[in-house]
Motif scaffolding. Structure first.
Motif, PDB file in Angstrom:
ATOM      1  N   TYR A 196     -63.792  41.865 119.556  1.00 20.91           N
ATOM      2  CA  TYR A 196     -63.082  41.688 118.299  1.00 20.91           C
ATOM      3  C   TYR A 196     -61.773  42.450 118.347  1.00 20.91           C
ATOM      4  O   TYR A 196     -61.572  43.341 119.196  1.00 20.91           O
ATOM      5  CB  TYR A 196     -63.940  42.206 117.134  1.00 20.91           C
ATOM      6  CG  TYR A 196     -64.327  43.664 117.288  1.00 20.91           C
ATOM      7  CD1 TYR A 196     -63.538  44.679 116.752  1.00 20.91           C
ATOM      8  CD2 TYR A 196     -65.472  44.019 118.013  1.00 20.91           C
ATOM      9  CE1 TYR A 196     -63.889  46.010 116.924  1.00 20.91           C
ATOM     10  CE2 TYR A 196     -65.820  45.349 118.192  1.00 20.91           C
ATOM     11  CZ  TYR A 196     -65.022  46.340 117.642  1.00 20.91           C
ATOM     12  OH  TYR A 196     -65.352  47.648 117.815  1.00 20.91           O
ATOM     13  N   GLY A 197     -60.888  42.127 117.445  1.00 18.65           N
ATOM     14  CA  GLY A 197     -59.629  42.850 117.346  1.00 18.65           C
ATOM     15  C   GLY A 197     -58.819  42.372 116.158  1.00 18.65           C
ATOM     16  O   GLY A 197     -58.934  41.221 115.723  1.00 18.65           O
ATOM     17  N   THR A 198     -58.017  43.250 115.603  1.00 17.01           N
ATOM     18  CA  THR A 198     -57.118  42.904 114.505  1.00 17.01           C
ATOM     19  C   THR A 198     -55.874  43.776 114.635  1.00 17.01           C
ATOM     20  O   THR A 198     -55.958  44.939 115.066  1.00 17.01           O
ATOM     21  CB  THR A 198     -57.803  43.119 113.146  1.00 17.01           C
ATOM     22  OG1 THR A 198     -56.890  42.718 112.103  1.00 17.01           O
ATOM     23  CG2 THR A 198     -58.178  44.572 112.923  1.00 17.01           C
ATOM     24  N   GLY A 199     -54.714  43.217 114.331  1.00 17.61           N
ATOM     25  CA  GLY A 199     -53.483  43.991 114.476  1.00 17.61           C
ATOM     26  C   GLY A 199     -52.326  43.372 113.735  1.00 17.61           C
ATOM     27  O   GLY A 199     -52.261  42.144 113.536  1.00 17.61           O
ATOM     28  N   PHE A 200     -51.404  44.226 113.320  1.00 20.24           N
ATOM     29  CA  PHE A 200     -50.205  43.791 112.597  1.00 20.24           C
ATOM     30  C   PHE A 200     -48.989  43.911 113.503  1.00 20.24           C
ATOM     31  O   PHE A 200     -48.829  44.917 114.225  1.00 20.24           O
ATOM     32  CB  PHE A 200     -49.996  44.648 111.344  1.00 20.24           C
ATOM     33  CG  PHE A 200     -51.015  44.397 110.265  1.00 20.24           C
ATOM     34  CD1 PHE A 200     -50.815  43.382 109.340  1.00 20.24           C
ATOM     35  CD2 PHE A 200     -52.175  45.146 110.189  1.00 20.24           C
ATOM     36  CE1 PHE A 200     -51.740  43.143 108.348  1.00 20.24           C
ATOM     37  CE2 PHE A 200     -53.110  44.918 109.199  1.00 20.24           C
ATOM     38  CZ  PHE A 200     -52.892  43.905 108.274  1.00 20.24           C
ATOM     39  N   ASN A 201     -48.133  42.882 113.468  1.00 23.17           N
ATOM     40  CA  ASN A 201     -46.829  42.924 114.131  1.00 23.17           C
ATOM     41  C   ASN A 201     -45.767  43.044 113.046  1.00 23.17           C
ATOM     42  O   ASN A 201     -45.619  42.145 112.197  1.00 23.17           O
ATOM     43  CB  ASN A 201     -46.593  41.650 114.939  1.00 23.17           C
ATOM     44  CG  ASN A 201     -47.486  41.569 116.151  1.00 23.17           C
ATOM     45  OD1 ASN A 201     -48.105  42.547 116.513  1.00 23.17           O
ATOM     46  ND2 ASN A 201     -47.551  40.399 116.773  1.00 23.17           N
TER      47      ASN A 201
END
Length: 709
Positions: free
Chosen positions: A214-219
């Protein structure tokens, strides 16, 4: 299509949370859902370093198979990354991922050194949601990992699925084939903010292990020349217990970083990875116990879920090949197809005399008229394959294999649709339904054409009437040729041979059999029922007294019953309740009247409408007492009834009279357990011990065997 199938075999990058497998033009470890555009070639190379002032082992040492501890100090771990991806079609991307790893300071063992990682292949498809593309993007990927990595080098496992619970662990390789399915979601919150997410499941086939990634991130500022990236990613085993503990102790990291966009579609990415052990105390209980092998030696130690600190730098560039490919296609399409290459012809077109787009060296039909549609060999199309090209064919839908004339039409004199060359019945009448031989169709081959056949599915070999139905003289539904009982009655149920069905095999057909389940071998009458000549309910085979008078009570063997055992059968006995040992006459009645309970019972009378006995009744009571005293082994049942109109409530009066008799006998010393008193209202029971000659109204005294009760 060949180009597409080839690129599927050279599949792709897998964007997992572990460092070294996350590659995309968007994000660092958490890529976006968008795929490369058709013709775009994406190439990336990078270097990752995972090191700290702590050794790779949580214990600070490794233990060999002899129990010796080999101390570790600072253990650097580095990885060189390589990836190539290609946009095959709109919304479809494929790629290939390779890596080289290095681990140092292995406590004097040969685990230190370089080694290749597993080969990662991927196909990634994006959902073509054009209407919502500005809001979010969705994609799915299928990844396959080939165990091509080095097995006996390295200290720090690069992936959680390299750590096998009950088997050896390899730092650079899973040592087994693995496959994963992953979903991606990118939300375009604002022009300056993108939110990337992914989740997937990986399956390690050799060890039957399932890993959730899993993973989540903001650019931030994703379209500017400098972008900031903030991500959280991880991987954990799918388990049913200690889910939260496993989630925190497996692999979980925070990754701040930035991307710098350089000229010519080049991007520089720099990031740091902060593992959970950076924020908490390192404990062996939070790590993963592993055993590695090198040159036949085994070493055991515990490693953390992810390094406390890691950093990486990557360069990537995207090449637009679509312009060159389109230019090449345009030049190829401008010249006819030929076995000669453009290079051999010095970029001049090959000769094509009929101008059909197929060069003469490949044209099998070099004289095709202009504007005629042709196939890949330069010949006109002949869709019905009758040997006449479509542009000359007046009958373009001729059935394959039929001979035709020069215009592509069959010769058919009788107009039945069958060519004369194949027509075995050339004089069929117009409109007749014919078969492939041109003869009138008779599907069941009974000699009657389908149009006249009322029974179109007649079995082969049967004689039929003019309507095509088989002959059946007795109308039992069985053809005469098969009917072994040709004279069955109408509506009679028959078997497949036309004979009446006799389910119980008693010789009587079911339609006449009133006793359908007669046991096999039993003699029956004309109605199929077992024989009982004397009608006593016991069949002849079981009847030991076959001449019993009709309606005479009998036992299970068919013999007359003598209930009071006085030597006179019940059907002849006028006194069926005689006491044991009493001398009786020919009618079964006691010779001494004081021993005849039936006559004594008739002498018991009551005043009308009351339970008060007549004076004469007490003499009868005394006679009963005398019988009970002299016969200690009998019990007495007292039954009473009243006459019609004698009382408003006949039941109550009959019970009261029975109680009077009962009380009298008890007062005279007769034990209560030898007595039973019952009132029956207007009618006494009609049958006692199978005998119907007892008086139906008044008082009845019935003896019983006291010893048995």
């Amino acid at each position: 299509m060949k180009h597409f199938l080839f690129t599927l075999l050279v599949c792709a990058v897998f964007v997992f949370a572990q460092s070294g497998f996350s590659i995309n033009s968007s994000g660092i470890h958490v890529p976006g859902a968008r795929t490369l555009s058709p013709g775009d070639l994406f190439i990336m190379g990078g270097f990752e370093m995972a090191s700290s002032n702590k050794p790779a082992s949580l214990e600070g040492y490794i233990v060999d198979e002899n129990g010796n501890q080999r101390q570790l100090s600072k253990s650097p771990s580095n990885t060189v990354l390589g990836y190539i991806g290609y946009g095959v079609l709109d919304y479809l991307e494929v790629g290939l991922n390779v890596s080289v790893h290095y681990d140092g300071n292995a406590g004097g063992t040969r685990l230190k050194g370089l080694g290749f990682g597993d080969l990662g292949l991927m196909v990634k498809a994006q959902l073509p949601n054009q209407s919502l593309r500005d809001l979010f993007n969705i994609a799915a990927a299928l990844e396959v990992f080939i165990p091509s990595g080095t097995n006996e080098k390295g200290l720090r496992p690069r992936h959680l699925w390299y750590i096998h619970k009950n088997d050896l662990t390899h730092s650079y390789s899973s040592a087994d084939f693995s496959a994963a399915a992953t979903l991606y979601l990118t939300m375009n919150i604002h022009r300056n903010v993108n939110w990337n997410n992914y989740a997937g499941v990986l399956r390690n086939f050799g060890n039957d292990e399932n890993i959730f990634v899993y993973g989540t991130g903001f650019n931030l500022f994703p379209y500017e020349w400098v972008s900031l990236v903030l991500e959280v990613s991880g991987e954990t085993r799918i388990r049913s217990k200690d889910i939260l503990r496993g989630f925190m102790n497996d692999q979980l990291r925070f990754s701040p970083g930035l991307k710098v966009r350089l000229p010519k579609f080049t991007t520089l990415s720099i990031n740091a990875d902060l593992g959970m052990d950076l924020f908490r105390k390192r404990k062996v209980s939070r790590g993963h116990a592993i055993t590695v092998k090198n040159k036949g030696h085994h070493y055991s130690y515990t490693v953390p879920g992810s390094p406390p600190i890691a950093a990486s730098i990557k360069f990537s560039r995207t090449f637009d090949l679509s312009g060159r490919i389109e230019d090449y296609k345009e030049r190829m399409n401008s010249c006819p197809k030929s076995g000669l290459s453009l290079k051999e012809r010095k970029y001049r077109c090959a000769p094509d005399q009929d101008n059909d787009g197929i060069a003469d060296d490949l044209d099998l039909c070099p004289d095709t008229p202009e504007e005629v549609l042709i196939d890949g060999h330069g010949c006109p199309f002949d869709h019905d394959e009758d040997g006449v090209p479509d542009y000359k064919d007046s009958c373009p839908e001729t059935k394959q294999g039929y001979p035709v004339d020069e215009f592509g039409c069959i010769r058919d004199a009788d107009k039945d649709g069958i060519p004369d060359e194949l027509d075995k019945c050339p004089h069929s009448e117009a409109g007749e339904d014919v078969n492939e031989n041109g003869c009138v169709r008779d599907d069941d081959e009974d000699g009657v054409p389908n149009a006249l056949d009322s029974c179109p599915n007649t079995p082969a070999g049967l004689n039929v009437n003019k309507y095509g139905c088989f002959l059946d003289r007795d109308n039992d539904g069985v053809p005469d040729e098969w009917d072994k009982c040709p004279n069955s009655f109408e509506k009679e149920i028959v078997n497949m041979y036309g004979c009446p069905i006799d389910s119980d095999e008693d010789g009587v057909p079911d339609y006449r059999d009133r006793c359908e389940n007669t046991e096999k071998g039993m003699k029956v009458d004309s109605l199929g029922c077992r024989l009982d000549f004397d009608h006593d309910g016991v069949y002849n085979e079981d009847d030991k007294c076959p001449d019993t008078p009709e309606n005479a009570p009998v036992d299970n063997e068919g013999c007359p019953i003598d209930s009071d055992r006085d030597g006179i059968f019940d059907y002849l006995d006028n006194c069926p309740n005689t006491l044991d040992g009493t001398e009786v006459d020919a009618n079964g009645c006691p010779i001494r009247e004081k021993q005849n309970l039936d006559k004594i019972a008739r002498r018991i009378q009551f005043h009308k409408g009351t339970d008060k006995p007549l004076n004469s009744a007490y003499t009868a009571f005394s006679d009963v007492v005398s019988i009970m005293r002299h016969n200690k082994k009998i019990a007495l049942e007292i039954q009473c009834s009243v006459k019609q109109g004698e009382a408003m409530v006949p039941q109550s009066l009959s019970e009261a009279r029975a109680t009077v008799i009962y009380d009298f006998l008890v007062n005279k010393g007769i034990k209560e357990e030898r007595l039973k008193a019952t009132g029956y209202g207007l009618h006494l029971p009609s049958n006692v011990r199978g005998h119907s000659k007892l008086n139906p109204v008044g008082v009845r005294l019935i003896p019983h065997n006291f010893a048995q009760e």
